[in-house]
Design a protein around this motif. Structure first.
Motif, PDB file in Angstrom:
ATOM      1  N   VAL A  32       0.743  -1.166   0.084  1.00  0.00           N
ATOM      2  CA  VAL A  32      -0.014  -0.030  -0.021  1.00  0.00           C
ATOM      3  C   VAL A  32       0.725   1.423  -0.199  1.00  0.00           C
ATOM      4  CG1 VAL A  32      -2.355  -1.049   0.946  1.00  0.00           C
ATOM      5  CG2 VAL A  32      -0.203  -0.220   2.516  1.00  0.00           C
ATOM      6  N   THR A  33       1.985   1.249   0.675  1.00  0.00           N
ATOM      7  CA  THR A  33       2.920   2.365   0.681  1.00  0.00           C
ATOM      8  C   THR A  33       4.352   2.245   0.762  1.00  0.00           C
ATOM      9  OG1 THR A  33       2.954   2.731   2.909  1.00  0.00           O
ATOM     10  CG2 THR A  33       1.297   3.958   1.767  1.00  0.00           C
ATOM     11  N   THR A  34       5.048   2.747   0.108  1.00  0.00           N
ATOM     12  CA  THR A  34       6.536   2.514   0.120  1.00  0.00           C
ATOM     13  C   THR A  34       7.315   3.931   0.513  1.00  0.00           C
ATOM     14  OG1 THR A  34       6.994   3.384  -2.276  1.00  0.00           O
ATOM     15  CG2 THR A  34       6.500   0.841  -1.679  1.00  0.00           C
ATOM     16  N   ASN A  35       8.482   3.724   1.027  1.00  0.00           N
ATOM     17  CA  ASN A  35       9.562   4.910   1.304  1.00  0.00           C
ATOM     18  C   ASN A  35      10.860   4.416   0.758  1.00  0.00           C
ATOM     19  OD1 ASN A  35      10.124   7.465   2.127  1.00  0.00           O
ATOM     20  ND2 ASN A  35      10.666   6.631   4.305  1.00  0.00           N
ATOM     21  N   THR A  78       5.077  -1.117   2.991  1.00  0.00           N
ATOM     22  CA  THR A  78       3.954  -1.343   4.109  1.00  0.00           C
ATOM     23  C   THR A  78       2.905  -2.004   3.153  1.00  0.00           C
ATOM     24  OG1 THR A  78       4.491   0.616   5.143  1.00  0.00           O
ATOM     25  CG2 THR A  78       2.191  -0.343   5.789  1.00  0.00           C
ATOM     26  N   PHE A  79       2.408  -3.192   3.912  1.00  0.00           N
ATOM     27  CA  PHE A  79       1.384  -4.026   3.320  1.00  0.00           C
ATOM     28  C   PHE A  79       0.039  -3.747   3.967  1.00  0.00           C
ATOM     29  CE2 PHE A  79       5.344  -6.258   3.135  1.00  0.00           C
ATOM     30  CZ  PHE A  79       5.467  -6.810   1.934  1.00  0.00           C
ATOM     31  N   THR A 133       8.621 -15.247   4.784  1.00  0.00           N
ATOM     32  CA  THR A 133       8.484 -14.985   3.402  1.00  0.00           C
ATOM     33  C   THR A 133       9.427 -13.602   2.891  1.00  0.00           C
ATOM     34  OG1 THR A 133       6.619 -13.931   3.531  1.00  0.00           O
ATOM     35  CG2 THR A 133       6.197 -16.244   3.396  1.00  0.00           C
ATOM     36  N   ILE A 134       9.638 -12.896   3.980  1.00  0.00           N
ATOM     37  CA  ILE A 134      10.367 -11.473   3.628  1.00  0.00           C
ATOM     38  C   ILE A 134      11.607 -11.624   3.954  1.00  0.00           C
ATOM     39  CG2 ILE A 134      10.411  -9.043   4.135  1.00  0.00           C
ATOM     40  CD1 ILE A 134       7.558  -9.383   4.900  1.00  0.00           C
ATOM     41  N   GLY A 177       4.827  -5.370  12.730  1.00  0.00           N
ATOM     42  CA  GLY A 177       3.497  -4.865  12.304  1.00  0.00           C
ATOM     43  C   GLY A 177       3.164  -5.349  10.871  1.00  0.00           C
ATOM     44  N   VAL A 178       2.955  -4.318   9.936  1.00  0.00           N
ATOM     45  CA  VAL A 178       2.752  -4.723   8.393  1.00  0.00           C
ATOM     46  C   VAL A 178       3.879  -4.156   7.447  1.00  0.00           C
ATOM     47  CG1 VAL A 178       0.255  -5.028   8.832  1.00  0.00           C
ATOM     48  CG2 VAL A 178       1.406  -2.632   8.369  1.00  0.00           C
ATOM     49  N   THR A 179       5.056  -3.689   8.104  1.00  0.00           N
ATOM     50  CA  THR A 179       5.985  -3.061   7.434  1.00  0.00           C
ATOM     51  C   THR A 179       7.360  -3.595   7.374  1.00  0.00           C
ATOM     52  OG1 THR A 179       4.890  -0.900   8.089  1.00  0.00           O
ATOM     53  CG2 THR A 179       7.591  -0.940   7.322  1.00  0.00           C
TER      54      THR A 179
END
Length: 586
Positions: A37-40, A57-58, A66-67, A88-90
Motif C-alpha cells: 500500500v505504501t513505500t518509502n 508497508t502491506f 517470506t520476507i 506490524g505490516v512494514t
C-alpha cells in the motif's frame, strides 16, 4: 444496486476458488490478496538521501519468514546488500553502506511474499527512486584561523561547517588537537553547524598547535568530509596580571572595623575567577566570612560582620585569579593590615587642657553667655584674644562681649601674655598638630562614607569615617554615636575640606547624640579646612575638632546657647564663637 453487489460477490468467490485470494481495493477480508500500500521512498522519488532506509508497508500482516533477501531485492548498479526486518505490516531494508550518488535504484517485492494465511502477492511489486548529487560537508571557518598567532591560552578551538553535521560523529576521535606529537586532552561539543574543542587545561605560551577534523565527521546524510581538515595556530606570550594597589595598603594600621578590602589589577580580569576562593581574608587561622565582587579592574571583599578591633588580618589573591586570556597572576598576592584599637584615643598631649586654640591668629568671643570650662590658648599676641577673662586677667572684653574661662588663657606677649604662657601655647600647638596627623587618612586609612558626606540621621558604630567628597555635613538630622556598651569606643571623622553642622534658620541647629556608653573624649574630627558649628545658634556638638584653618561656633546676634562637649582646636587660623559653652572632656 443490490444486483451489482451480488455479481461482485459472485466474482470474488469464483476468483477465490480459482486462485486462493482476490483483490479488493476497498476492504480487507479473509481470502483477499496481500498488496503493497505504501513505500518509502515513493515510486519515482528523486534526490533521495544516501543514507535512506527503505520501507514497504502491506495491507495486512505478512508472514515474516517470506520476507528475505530473495523476495525483497534492491538493485542499483548491482544488487544492494543490507539488513531486513519486519514489524506490524512494514518491512524495512537498511543498506549495509550508503547509497551511491546520481543512481537509480529499483526495489522488487516478489510473489514469494505471503500473508499469514499463505496468500501471496499476485504479481511482483516494483518501484524505483533516484539519489541526487553528493552534498559533501566542508569546514568553512575556524577559530583560531589558520596560522593565527598570539592566540590566548584559554582558547576554545572551533570549526564551522557548511551544513548540519551528525553530532554523534563529532567527538574526540574526529576532532583532535596536538602540540607536536602530544595529544591535548579536552572536551568536544557540537551546536548548530559548529564543533568546539575545549582543552582541559590552558595551552602553553609561544607554542604551535595543530587541530584536525577527520573524515570520520559526517553530515546528517552520513556523507563524510572529503579529506581530513587540518590547521595550525600559535599561542601568544603570557601577560600575567598584577595587583598594583590595595586598600588597606600593606602593613596599614588603624583600619576601620567596617572596612571593605579591595585589590586593583593592572588590567581587566575574568570576573568568574574573582571569587571567595581566589580572594580571601583571614585573621590568624580563622577565615573571615564575606562576599567578593568585581567591577572595572577592582576586586572587593566585603566582610559579613565588622572586623575584630586591634587585630592583624591577612588578605590573599591567589593564582586562580586570571585575566580574560586565562593568564594567572604569577604568585599569590598577600598583604596584611591591622584594625583600629578603639580603646586607645589619639594622644593630644598638652593640647588636651584647651577648649579652644586659635593657632597663631587668636580667639574671639561675641556675647555675654560664653563659658569655657577649661583653658584657651593661641601663639598670637594677647591682643588677638578678645571678649574673654580668666581668674587673673581680662582680654579685651566689652559690655556686650564677656566670656569666662574657668581655666587659664595662654598667649604671646604683651601682657597679660608672657614668655612662659607663649611657650605653653607653642607646645600645645605642636601637640595639636601631632594629634591632627595621627588621625589623618594617611595614619588611619580605610574610612568609609555611609551617608555620602551627610552624617545627619545616621547612627554609627565606633570606627573611622572619611568623606569621599571632602566635606562632612550634619544637616538632615542629628548624628547618633552608639558605643554598643563600650565606654572606650572611639570615632574618628576625616574630611579633607570642611565640616558644617546645622543649617540656616531658627530651628536649623543639629546635634551629636551619644548612646550606650559613648563619651565625648573619644570622638575626633579631622578637618582639612574650616569647621562651622551651628551657624544659626543652638544645638550640642560633640568631640575634639582639630581644623587646619579655623573653627566658627554660632554667629553674631544669636542668643541661643551653642554647646560643644569637646574642643575647638585650629592650627593656623582663629576660633570665633557667640554665646557658646565649651566643656573640655576629662
Amino acid at each position: 444496486m443490490k444486483q451489482k453487489n451480488f455479481l461482485v460477490t459472485i466474482a470474488i468467490v469464483l476468483a477465490t476458488l480459482i486462485t486462493g485470494c482476490a483483490k479488493d481495493d476497498f476492504q480487507e477480508t479473509a481470502g483477499l490478496c496481500p498488496v503493497v500500500v505504501t513505500t518509502n521512498p515513493t515510486d519515482a522519488a528523486v534526490n533521495v538521501p544516501l543514507n535512506q532506509v527503505i520501507t514497504v508497508t502491506f495491507n495486512e500482516e505478512m508472514n515474516p519468514s517470506t520476507i528475505n533477501s530473495s523476495s525483497f531485492i534492491v538493485n542499483g548498479n548491482a544488487t544492494i546488500t543490507g539488513t531486513l526486518t519486519y514489524s506490524g505490516v512494514t518491512a524495512t531494508f537498511t543498506p549495509t553502506v550508503n547509497l551511491t550518488t546520481n543512481t537509480t535504484y529499483s526495489v522488487r517485492i516478489t510473489t514469494a511474499v505471503k500473508d499469514l494465511r499463505g496468500n501471496a502477492l499476485q504479481e511482483d511489486y516494483i518501484f524505483t527512486f533516484s539519489t541526487g548529487a553528493t552534498l559533501q560537508p566542508l569546514v568553512i571557518a575556524t577559530n583560531p584561523t589558520r596560522n593565527e598567532t598570539g592566540v590566548v591560552l584559554n582558547i576554545v578551538v572551533g570549526a564551522t561547517f557548511n551544513m548540519p553535521m551528525d553530532a554523534a560523529t563529532i567527538n574526540t576521535t574526529t576532532f583532535t588537537l596536538k602540540e607536536g606529537t602530544n595529544t591535548i586532552t579536552g572536551i568536544v561539543t557540537y551546536s548548530g553547524n559548529e564543533a568546539f574543542f575545549t582543552p582541559n587545561v590552558n595551552l602553553t605560551a609561544n607554542t604551535v598547535y595543530t587541530a584536525t577534523i577527520t573524515t570520520g565527521a559526517e553530515n546528517t546524510a552520513n556523507v563524510p568530509l572529503g579529506t581530513d581538515y587540518t590547521w595550525n595556530f600559535t599561542t601568544g606570550t603570557i601577560v600575567a596580571p598584577t595587583v598594583i594597589l590595595t586598600d588597606p595598603a600593606n602593613n596599614a594600621s588603624g583600619v576601620a572595623l567596617n572596612k571593605v578590602v579591595t585589590a586593583t589589577f593592572d588590567m581587566a580580569m575574568d570576573p568568574l575567577t574573582i571569587s571567595a576562593t581566589t580572594f580571601t581574608l583571614k585573621q590568624g587561622a580563622n577565615t573571615v566570612v564575606g562576599t567578593v565582587s568585581y567591577s572595572g579592574n577592582m576586586a572587593s571583599f566585603t566582610p559579613a560582620n565588622p572586623l575584630l578591633e586591634n587585630a592583624v588580618f591577612t588578605a590573599t589573591i591567589t593564582t586562580g585569579a586570571k585575566n580574560p586570556a586565562g593568564d594567572s597572576i604569577a604568585t599569590d598576592y598577600v598583604w596584611t593590615f591591622s584594625t583600629i584599637n578603639s580603646s586607645i584615643s589619639p594622644n593630644l598631649g598638652s593640647a588636651a587642657q584647651f577648649g579652644a586654640f586659635g593657632g597663631n591668629a587668636g580667639i574671639t568671643n561675641q556675647g555675654l553667655n560664653t563659658v569655657i570650662n577649661g583653658s584657651i590658648a593661641t601663639t598670637a599676641a594677647s591682643t588677638l584674644v578678645t571678649g574673654f577673662h580668666d581668674a587673673t586677667a581680662i582680654y579685651t572684653e566689652t559690655p556686650l562681649n564677656v566670656g569666662r574661662v574657668t581655666g587659664a588663657i595662654f598667649t604671646a606677649p604683651p601682657m597679660p601674655g608672657t614668655a612662659t604662657s607663649f611657650a605653653i601655647a607653642t607646645q600645645a600647638l605642636s601637640d595639636a598638630n601631632a594629634a591632627y596627623l595621627s588621625i589623618s587618612p594617611a595614619s588611619m586609612p580605610g574610612g568609609t562614607d555611609p551617608g555620602a558626606g551627610e552624617l545627619g540621621g545616621l547612627t554609627l558604630a565606633p570606627g573611622v569615617y572619611k568623606s569621599a567628597s571632602g566635606t562632612f555635613n550634619i544637616s538632615n538630622g542629628n548624628l547618633t554615636l552608639d558605643a554598643q556598651g563600650d565606654p572606650n569606643a572611639v570615632w574618628v571623622f576625616q574630611t579633607a575640606s570642611g565640616l558644617t553642622v546645622g543649617i540656616a534658620g531658627p530651628t536649623g541647629a543639629k546635634s551629636v547624640v551619644l548612646i550606650n556608653g559613648a563619651l565625648p573624649k573619644n570622638v575626633f574630627w579631622y578637618v582639612g579646612s574650616t569647621a562651622t558649628i551651628n551657624g544659626a545658634g543652638g544645638g550640642t556638638m560633640v568631640g575634639t575638632i582639630i581644623a587646619n584653618s579655623g573653627v566658627t561656633i554660632s554667629t553674631a546676634g544669636n542668643a541661643a546657647q551653642t554647646v560643644l562637649n569637646g574642643r575647638a582646636l585650629s592650627l593656623v587660623a582663629s576660633v570665633t564663637m557667640v554665646n557658646t559653652t565649651i566643656n573640655v572632656p576629662q
